[in-house]
Scaffold this active site. Structure first.
Site, mmCIF file in Angstrom:
data_model
loop_
_atom_site.group_PDB
_atom_site.id
_atom_site.type_symbol
_atom_site.label_atom_id
_atom_site.label_comp_id
_atom_site.label_asym_id
_atom_site.label_seq_id
_atom_site.Cartn_x
_atom_site.Cartn_y
_atom_site.Cartn_z
ATOM 1 C CG ASP A 82 10.471 9.252 57.785
ATOM 2 O OD1 ASP A 82 9.687 10.198 57.649
ATOM 3 O OD2 ASP A 82 11.042 8.681 56.830
ATOM 4 N N GLY A 210 10.533 11.689 49.646
ATOM 5 C CA GLY A 210 10.830 11.193 48.307
ATOM 6 C C GLY A 210 11.958 12.005 47.692
ATOM 7 C CG ASN A 231 12.157 12.945 55.077
ATOM 8 O OD1 ASN A 231 12.577 14.005 55.541
ATOM 9 N ND2 ASN A 231 11.304 12.176 55.717
HETATM 10 P P1 13P Z 1 13.157 8.230 48.991
HETATM 11 O O1 13P Z 1 13.308 6.805 49.425
HETATM 12 O O2 13P Z 1 12.424 8.381 47.712
HETATM 13 O O3 13P Z 1 14.475 8.965 48.996
HETATM 14 O O4 13P Z 1 12.232 8.958 50.087
HETATM 15 C C1 13P Z 1 12.587 8.879 51.442
HETATM 16 C C2 13P Z 1 11.523 9.443 52.301
HETATM 17 O O5 13P Z 1 10.741 10.267 51.907
HETATM 18 C C3 13P Z 1 11.447 8.957 53.684
HETATM 19 O O6 13P Z 1 10.431 9.548 54.413
#
Ligand code: 13P
Length: 408
Positions: A82, A210, A231
């Site tokens: 990621d 997010g 994610n």
């Molecule tokens: P959050 O922590 O807001 O759930 O987002 C995770 C994310 O986008 C990881 O790439």
């Protein structure tokens, strides 16, 4: 075959209109809880390791556990890097076992984002690995209050997205339509008209970063308009934190394991909630029929040498282990000497490739050509070389299965 090709996984999700959770893990508790949640709901899952979290754990060690968890799972799993910042990040991720990588050059200007992403796509596709790119900018920091990182959200422009995908060749696109990384105070306003247009323009699996803090209705709208990978991290970290605080309040003398006692259950409950909400529960069996299994290849050479001493062979092997392991798509290089001195062949190479695609890209890679043509082949005319698919019992050896059901 629980480790599967992420393209097949997300294409299926795109066709059938559901989303697969890409849960960021920051330790063994997260890994076990995510896997337990996926197993209990018979859902596919993406184990996601974010480069920004590498300050909290050793990526190499975490990948060894992550690959082991994926291999013994009975549900389809993909392992994703990621927010990889550079080409080197992606090469390393693939080397350690990721079968999907994200390149995040979203803070760069358009042409630079394209150039950097294109370089990662060329390398990763030569390893058989799909790539997620990002266009637009999703502000915030995973696991923190979004208000503290209130950088400007830059929305993805549909016409630019079309050019970006055509010029980079990415397999999945992360879009910015109003979500932010981290903890929110209110519900964010999402631009669904924009998402709809992007989806109609691209017709390719879309990704939302997010994922924490949206309403059930918002998740449904995202999926309706082409989002197949969500994610998710902050809500898992908050569930873990709340469970630790509750334990500490109950028992002021609790030690490490005492404080962590309920952490896995807390993370797992949140994972299961998301999986059910996003429509991926109960999909494992149909997916295991349609997804290609992600199978490493073993490139095996047995050989004899002529005209050099055993000490020189050792030096040649040491150089090969060092150089060949840096070629993209190589998982490991193992050298060997026959146990029996009278063996027909005295030495061996085992070069493990991430995927069949690496057979060609490794053969043609300049570092391999140079080593093979200038160092190895001149002294090892007597040799046999064969590529083997890795064969293993699905879904993992009985001993591992027994342990898994005992711990979950
Ligand atoms: P959050 O922590 O807001 O759930 O987002 C995770 C994310 O986008 C990881 O790439």
């Amino acid at each position: 075959m629980p480790l599967v090709d992420m393209r097949d996984l997300l294409q299926h999700a795109y066709r059938e209109r559901y989303a697969v959770g890409a849960f960021d893990l920051v330790g063994l508790d997260f890994l076990e809880a995510i896997m337990a949640g996926a197993k209990a709901t018979r859902a596919p899952v993406i184990l996601s390791l974010a480069e920004s979290h590498f300050e909290h754990y050793d990526f190499e060690l975490a990948m060894a556990a992550t690959v082991a968890a994926a291999r013994r799972a009975a549900v389809p799993v993909a392992i994703h890097l990621d927010h990889g910042a550079t080409l080197e990040s992606a090469v390393r991720g693939i080397h350690l076992g990721c079968n999907g990588v994200m390149v995040d050059a979203s803070t760069q200007v358009f042409d630079e984002n394209i150039a950097r992403t294109r370089a990662v796509v060329e390398m990763a596709h030569a390893c058989g690995v799909p790539v997620e790119g990002e266009l637009g900018y999703v502000a915030g920091v995973e696991g923190e209050d979004a208000e503290k990182h209130s950088g400007e959200v830059i929305y993805t422009v549909p016409s630019e997205a079309k050019t970006y995908v055509a010029r980079t060749g990415v397999d999945f696109l992360a879009v910015s339509i109003g979500t932010v990384h981290g903890r929110l105070r209110g519900e964010p306003k999402l631009d669904f008209a924009r998402l709809k247009e992007i989806n109609q323009t691209l017709r390719l699996p879309l990704v939302i970063h997010g994922g924490t803090g949206l309403s059930d209705w918002q998740y449904r709208q995202l999926i309706e308009h082409g989002v197949t990978k969500i994610n998710y991290y902050t809500a898992l970290a908050d569930a873990a934190g709340a469970s630790i605080r509750a334990r500490a309040a109950q028992d002021a003398r609790a030690g490490y394991t005492g404080l962590l006692k309920d952490v896995r259950a807390a993370i797992r409950a949140e994972v299961e909630r998301c999986i059910k909400l996003w429509g991926s529960a109960g999909r494992a069996d149909e997916l295991l029929k349609v997804c290609r299994s992600w199978t490493p290849v073993q490139h095996v050479i047995i050989y004899n040498v002529k005209g050099i001493s055993d000490a020189e062979v050792e030096a040649m092997m040491a150089r090969g282990r060092e150089v060949l392991a840096t070629i993209p798509g190589v998982l490991r290089v193992v050298t060997g000497r026959a146990v029996a001195t009278e063996a027909r062949y005295r030495f061996s190479w085992l070069v493990e490739f991430a995927h069949r695609a690496v057979i060609d890209s490794y053969r043609d890679h300049p570092l391999h050509r140079q080593f093979a043509d200038q160092v190895f082949r001149p002294i090892a005319g007597d040799r046999i070389s064969i590529d083997f698919d890795h064969v293993e019992a699905a879904p993992g050896p009985p001993a591992a299965r027994a342990r898994e059901s005992a711990t979950n």
